[in-house]
Design an enzyme around this catalytic site. Structure first.
Site, PDB file in Angstrom:
ATOM      1  N   LYS A 126      84.430  35.908  35.898  1.00 18.81           N
ATOM      2  CA  LYS A 126      84.336  35.866  37.352  1.00 18.81           C
ATOM      3  C   LYS A 126      83.005  36.404  37.864  1.00 18.81           C
ATOM      4  O   LYS A 126      82.816  36.518  39.085  1.00 18.81           O
ATOM      5  CB  LYS A 126      85.491  36.655  37.967  1.00 18.81           C
ATOM      6  CG  LYS A 126      86.867  36.067  37.683  1.00 18.81           C
ATOM      7  CD  LYS A 126      87.957  36.870  38.361  1.00 18.81           C
ATOM      8  CE  LYS A 126      89.335  36.329  38.012  1.00 18.81           C
ATOM      9  NZ  LYS A 126      89.695  36.601  36.604  1.00 18.81           N
ATOM     10  N   LYS A 161      91.957  39.214  43.655  1.00 17.61           N
ATOM     11  CA  LYS A 161      92.227  39.291  42.220  1.00 17.61           C
ATOM     12  C   LYS A 161      91.257  40.245  41.552  1.00 17.61           C
ATOM     13  O   LYS A 161      90.140  40.453  42.025  1.00 17.61           O
ATOM     14  CB  LYS A 161      92.167  37.911  41.577  1.00 17.61           C
ATOM     15  CG  LYS A 161      90.934  37.093  41.907  1.00 17.61           C
ATOM     16  CD  LYS A 161      91.104  35.653  41.418  1.00 17.61           C
ATOM     17  CE  LYS A 161      89.991  34.740  41.882  1.00 17.61           C
ATOM     18  NZ  LYS A 161      90.182  33.335  41.459  1.00 17.61           N
ATOM     19  N   ARG A 211      91.750  22.656  34.233  1.00 22.45           N
ATOM     20  CA  ARG A 211      91.024  23.301  33.141  1.00 22.45           C
ATOM     21  C   ARG A 211      90.206  22.219  32.427  1.00 22.45           C
ATOM     22  O   ARG A 211      90.761  21.256  31.902  1.00 22.45           O
ATOM     23  CB  ARG A 211      91.982  23.977  32.182  1.00 22.45           C
ATOM     24  CG  ARG A 211      91.417  24.351  30.795  1.00 22.45           C
ATOM     25  CD  ARG A 211      90.160  25.245  30.834  1.00 22.45           C
ATOM     26  NE  ARG A 211      90.356  26.478  31.552  1.00 22.45           N
ATOM     27  CZ  ARG A 211      90.810  27.612  30.989  1.00 22.45           C
ATOM     28  NH1 ARG A 211      91.129  27.622  29.700  1.00 22.45           N
ATOM     29  NH2 ARG A 211      90.934  28.690  31.717  1.00 22.45           N
ATOM     30  N   ARG A 225      96.677  21.873  35.644  1.00 19.73           N
ATOM     31  CA  ARG A 225      97.754  22.859  35.522  1.00 19.73           C
ATOM     32  C   ARG A 225      98.422  23.036  36.879  1.00 19.73           C
ATOM     33  O   ARG A 225      97.765  23.384  37.859  1.00 19.73           O
ATOM     34  CB  ARG A 225      97.190  24.191  35.012  1.00 19.73           C
ATOM     35  CG  ARG A 225      96.479  24.057  33.672  1.00 19.73           C
ATOM     36  CD  ARG A 225      95.838  25.353  33.232  1.00 19.73           C
ATOM     37  NE  ARG A 225      94.819  25.802  34.178  1.00 19.73           N
ATOM     38  CZ  ARG A 225      94.082  26.898  34.010  1.00 19.73           C
ATOM     39  NH1 ARG A 225      94.273  27.667  32.952  1.00 19.73           N
ATOM     40  NH2 ARG A 225      93.170  27.240  34.901  1.00 19.73           N
ATOM     41  N   ARG A 233      99.827  30.540  41.354  1.00 18.80           N
ATOM     42  CA  ARG A 233      99.116  30.599  40.081  1.00 18.80           C
ATOM     43  C   ARG A 233      99.573  29.453  39.188  1.00 18.80           C
ATOM     44  O   ARG A 233     100.772  29.222  39.041  1.00 18.80           O
ATOM     45  CB  ARG A 233      99.374  31.943  39.392  1.00 18.80           C
ATOM     46  CG  ARG A 233      98.998  33.146  40.238  1.00 18.80           C
ATOM     47  CD  ARG A 233      99.402  34.436  39.568  1.00 18.80           C
ATOM     48  NE  ARG A 233     100.846  34.527  39.359  1.00 18.80           N
ATOM     49  CZ  ARG A 233     101.434  35.481  38.654  1.00 18.80           C
ATOM     50  NH1 ARG A 233     100.715  36.425  38.077  1.00 18.80           N
ATOM     51  NH2 ARG A 233     102.749  35.495  38.512  1.00 18.80           N
ATOM     52  N   ASP A 273      87.488  26.366  35.340  1.00 15.86           N
ATOM     53  CA  ASP A 273      88.621  26.100  36.215  1.00 15.86           C
ATOM     54  C   ASP A 273      88.122  25.558  37.544  1.00 15.86           C
ATOM     55  O   ASP A 273      87.220  26.152  38.164  1.00 15.86           O
ATOM     56  CB  ASP A 273      89.438  27.371  36.441  1.00 15.86           C
ATOM     57  CG  ASP A 273      90.049  27.901  35.145  1.00 15.86           C
ATOM     58  OD1 ASP A 273      90.243  27.103  34.214  1.00 15.86           O
ATOM     59  OD2 ASP A 273      90.317  29.115  35.077  1.00 15.86           O
ATOM     60  N   GLU A 282      86.240  29.746  37.912  1.00 20.21           N
ATOM     61  CA  GLU A 282      85.966  30.614  36.759  1.00 20.21           C
ATOM     62  C   GLU A 282      85.247  29.830  35.671  1.00 20.21           C
ATOM     63  O   GLU A 282      85.414  28.609  35.554  1.00 20.21           O
ATOM     64  CB  GLU A 282      87.261  31.199  36.171  1.00 20.21           C
ATOM     65  CG  GLU A 282      87.956  32.204  37.050  1.00 20.21           C
ATOM     66  CD  GLU A 282      89.090  32.926  36.326  1.00 20.21           C
ATOM     67  OE1 GLU A 282      89.124  32.906  35.072  1.00 20.21           O
ATOM     68  OE2 GLU A 282      89.946  33.502  37.018  1.00 20.21           O
ATOM     69  N   ASN A 284      85.351  30.426  31.710  1.00 21.37           N
ATOM     70  CA  ASN A 284      86.023  31.218  30.686  1.00 21.37           C
ATOM     71  C   ASN A 284      85.290  31.105  29.358  1.00 21.37           C
ATOM     72  O   ASN A 284      85.222  30.023  28.773  1.00 21.37           O
ATOM     73  CB  ASN A 284      87.469  30.747  30.531  1.00 21.37           C
ATOM     74  CG  ASN A 284      88.270  30.937  31.809  1.00 21.37           C
ATOM     75  OD1 ASN A 284      88.807  31.995  32.068  1.00 21.37           O
ATOM     76  ND2 ASN A 284      88.327  29.893  32.632  1.00 21.37           N
TER      77      ASN A 284
END
Length: 316
Positions: A126, A161, A211, A225, A233, A273, A282, A284
């Site tokens: 992040k 978050k 994703r 997702r 979420r 994401d 994000e 990752n």
């Protein structure tokens, strides 16, 4: 040529083999004849320029309850005896994680570490994404309640978050009335010393959070997702479900912008994401997931693509 592969990950008896990306990588590597070793990050040791660990030679199979077999542990010199280290333990991205990157960085001139440990350390999911703020939803990083209130007033609804959270944990939606915002910021400030991420709430999240997996800077595949009932979420780890998807033009633009930098940094396996077909949230790099679902929906062997990239780097 068969490789010696050391896999730094969580305990094998705790993983869900149905969807675990590291397990899929191990299966694919074993199929190619590579010899696998499993170890925990806390077992790393250093002395006189050498980094080693207690590691178990391991074989894996897709059989629930009997999915791995350990041989007697050995002392494995990761610089001298391993060709590849897969750094795949899950966050939290804490001092233990950071220390492992420092130790593995010391053998990166001898052994290919995936992903590059210095780049992993310097690209928290992040924080690294802030380099691409032009693709992000309105975002605030702060510990200040006053700033959070002003941001809420500007954007109507927000999501709060932890800056170094993972797996969809501790993500809160705050409505326009700001109920509990002060209590939430107070709790976050007591729990974490670093600032927190606050973003404008995106109603498009109801249609999913995509994703996208990139391998050595190139798009390998994607899944959408979907949030579970009563959830914002969509992480699979918190009850989200996956579905087949295609990339939008805006998502391709995001991937094209990120790809060269990911490749330059040695971030070979990355999951980004995206919400609403255009909002990057994000990047990752620590222990990205999603490759099993991608293969299930569109048949792409992402694990194979990752091994192709690893083998090409070692051959080059």
């Amino acid at each position: 040529m068969p490789l010696t592969v050391a896999v730094q990950m969580d305990p094998l008896d705790q993983i869900n083999i149905a969807g675990d990306s590291t397990f899929a990588l191990m299966l694919a590597g074993q199929k190619r004849g590579h010899r696998l070793f499993h170890y925990l990050a806390e077992d790393l040791s250093y002395s006189a320029g050498r980094v080693w660990t207690k590691a178990h030679p391991v074989t894996v199979q897709r059989q629930p309850g009997a999915h791995y077999h350990f041989e007697a542990p050995v002392r494995l010199d990761l610089g001298e005896e391993a060709d590849v280290v897969l750094m795949r333990q899950d966050p939290p991205f804490d001092l233990g994680y950071i220390t492992a990157t420092h130790l593995l960085e010391r053998i990166a001139h001898q052994t290919l570490v995936v992903n590059d440990p210095a780049s992993v350390r310097n690209a928290p999911e992040k924080v690294f994404v802030l380099d691409y703020a032009r693709f992000m939803p309105p975002t605030l990083v702060t510990r200040s309640l006053a700033d959070a209130r002003a941001f809420l007033d500007e954007h109507g609804e927000i999501v709060v978050k932890p800056l170094h959270g993972n797996g969809g944990k501790a993500i809160f939606r705050v409505g326009s009335d700001g109920a509990n915002l002060s209590a939430l910021i107070e709790l976050f400030n007591q729990t974490w010393r670093e600032p927190h991420m606050i973003q404008a709430f995106l109603p498009e999240v109801a249609a999913g959070d995509k994703r996208i997996v990139l391998v050595d800077g190139e798009v390998a595949g994607a899944i959408n997702r979907l949030p579970g009932a009563g959830e914002i979420r969509s992480n699979l780890a918190v009850g989200g479900s996956a579905e087949k998807t295609q990339l939008t033009e805006a998502e391709r633009e995001i991937c094209a912008a990120l790809g060269p930098e990911l490749k330059r940094r040695g971030l070979l396996f990355v999951g980004i994401d995206v919400i609403g077909g255009k909002w990057l949230t994000e990047i990752n790099v620590t222990s990205p997931t999603g490759i099993v679902a991608i293969e299930r929906f569109d048949g792409t062997d992402v694990a194979g693509l990752i091994w192709d990239a690893i083998e090409a780097k070692l051959a080059g």
